[in-house]
Design an enzyme around this catalytic site. Structure first.
Site, mmCIF file in Angstrom:
data_model
loop_
_atom_site.group_PDB
_atom_site.id
_atom_site.type_symbol
_atom_site.label_atom_id
_atom_site.label_comp_id
_atom_site.label_asym_id
_atom_site.label_seq_id
_atom_site.Cartn_x
_atom_site.Cartn_y
_atom_site.Cartn_z
ATOM 1 N N SER A 153 0.848 -1.187 0.000
ATOM 2 C CA SER A 153 0.000 0.000 0.000
ATOM 3 C C SER A 153 0.884 1.238 0.000
ATOM 4 O O SER A 153 2.038 1.195 0.475
ATOM 5 C CB SER A 153 -0.901 -0.003 1.242
ATOM 6 O OG SER A 153 -1.459 1.268 1.490
ATOM 7 N N TYR A 166 -3.666 0.131 9.810
ATOM 8 C CA TYR A 166 -3.499 -0.350 8.440
ATOM 9 C C TYR A 166 -2.044 -0.149 7.997
ATOM 10 O O TYR A 166 -1.416 -1.046 7.433
ATOM 11 C CB TYR A 166 -4.452 0.406 7.521
ATOM 12 C CG TYR A 166 -4.521 -0.106 6.111
ATOM 13 C CD1 TYR A 166 -5.393 -1.135 5.765
ATOM 14 C CD2 TYR A 166 -3.733 0.447 5.104
ATOM 15 C CE1 TYR A 166 -5.466 -1.598 4.463
ATOM 16 C CE2 TYR A 166 -3.794 -0.016 3.800
ATOM 17 C CZ TYR A 166 -4.671 -1.043 3.485
ATOM 18 O OH TYR A 166 -4.736 -1.511 2.189
ATOM 19 N N LYS A 170 0.839 -2.974 6.775
ATOM 20 C CA LYS A 170 1.497 -2.923 5.473
ATOM 21 C C LYS A 170 2.989 -2.645 5.604
ATOM 22 O O LYS A 170 3.809 -3.182 4.841
ATOM 23 C CB LYS A 170 0.826 -1.861 4.593
ATOM 24 C CG LYS A 170 -0.614 -2.171 4.223
ATOM 25 C CD LYS A 170 -0.755 -3.479 3.466
ATOM 26 C CE LYS A 170 -2.185 -3.705 2.994
ATOM 27 N NZ LYS A 170 -2.338 -4.981 2.238
#
Length: 263
Positions: A153, A166, A170
């Site tokens: 990401s 998040y 990642k």
């Protein structure tokens, strides 16, 4: 290594893609199938899995769809065993399954944090572990090689407010790719990350207003002048799965229309 006439021909290979019944995962699976790879797709909904499998079979490849919850290590282990029983081998693993949520860091509770980490980080780690175990066993038997691919990401490189959990997942996976490249390289197994920018999917448009706002922002800033589509990731995953990428490992490929590098 003798290269095929078509450098990106994946005929004879088998790829496993997690979270593959929609969104980015289906885009990865479709690209691999279009290049001739047989495909194993994992998802939590049997009906969506079968719809995706039918679409992939239209490309003339074998497809095995299975209900696997990557938040559960036993489910991953059992699912990988079923995949090998059905398809015989796995040459490519695409750890893609993921969820997203937004919460201010000061308000993040354990349940919210763990729910995302269980899927996005731990699910990928144990899926990749099973793939690596299989590839190591094949190498021991005289059949070395394999490609581990992680869906990363832009949050690896840039902070995203209200999505610290998040970014943690990642970022950790990006570091894992480097470790696996170093550890598994001697048996010919490569590990790389594909880091998409904003891609228009059901997940990114779960809140239509937020999705449109982000898409408009990307369109205004990205040199290529638009948000991404799942199809924009097909070339990268096919390349990394192919023997053309046999000397390419430990890398992070950014596919974001140039947005990260634009002023």
């Amino acid at each position: 290594m003798d290269m095929p006439e078509n450098l990106f021909d994946l005929s004879g290979k088998v790829a496993l893609v997690t979270g593959a019944n929609s969104g980015l995962g289906f885009g990865f699976a479709r690209g691999l199938a279009r290049a001739g790879s047989d495909v194993i797709i994992w998802g939590r909904r049997a009906d969506r899995n079968e719809e995706a499998a039918a679409a992939l079979r239209a490309h003339g490849v074998r497809v095995f769809a299975d209900v696997v919850d990557v938040a559960s290590e036993p489910s991953i282990v059992a699912g990988f065993a079923r995949a090998l029983d059905a398809m015989g081998r796995v040459d490519t693993v695409v750890a893609n399954a993921g969820i997203a949520s937004r919460v201010p860091f000061t308000e993040m509770d354990v349940a919210t944090y763990r729910k995302l980490i269980d899927v996005n980080l731990d699910g990928a780690v144990f899926t990749l572990r099973e793939g690596a175990r299989h590839m190591a066993a094949r190498a021991e038997a005289g059949d070395p090689g394999g490609s581990l691919i992680i869906c990363g990401s832009g949050s690896i490189f840039q902070g995203v407010p209200t999505m610290a959990h998040y970014g943690i997942a990642k970022g950790a996976l990006n570091a894992l790719a480097k470790a696996l490249a170093a550890e598994l390289g001697p048996i010919g197994v490569r590990c790389n990350v594909i880091a998409p920018g904003f891609i228009e999917t059901e997940m990114t448009f779960a809140d239509p207003d937020v999705g449109k706002k982000l898409a408009d922002m990307v369109t205004a800033k990205a040199p290529l002048g638009r948000a991404g589509k799942p199809a924009d990731l097909e070339g990268a995953v096919v390349y990394l799965a192919s023997d053309t990428a046999a000397y390419h490992t430990g890398d992070t490929l950014v596919v974001d229309g140039g947005k990260m590098f634009a002023n």
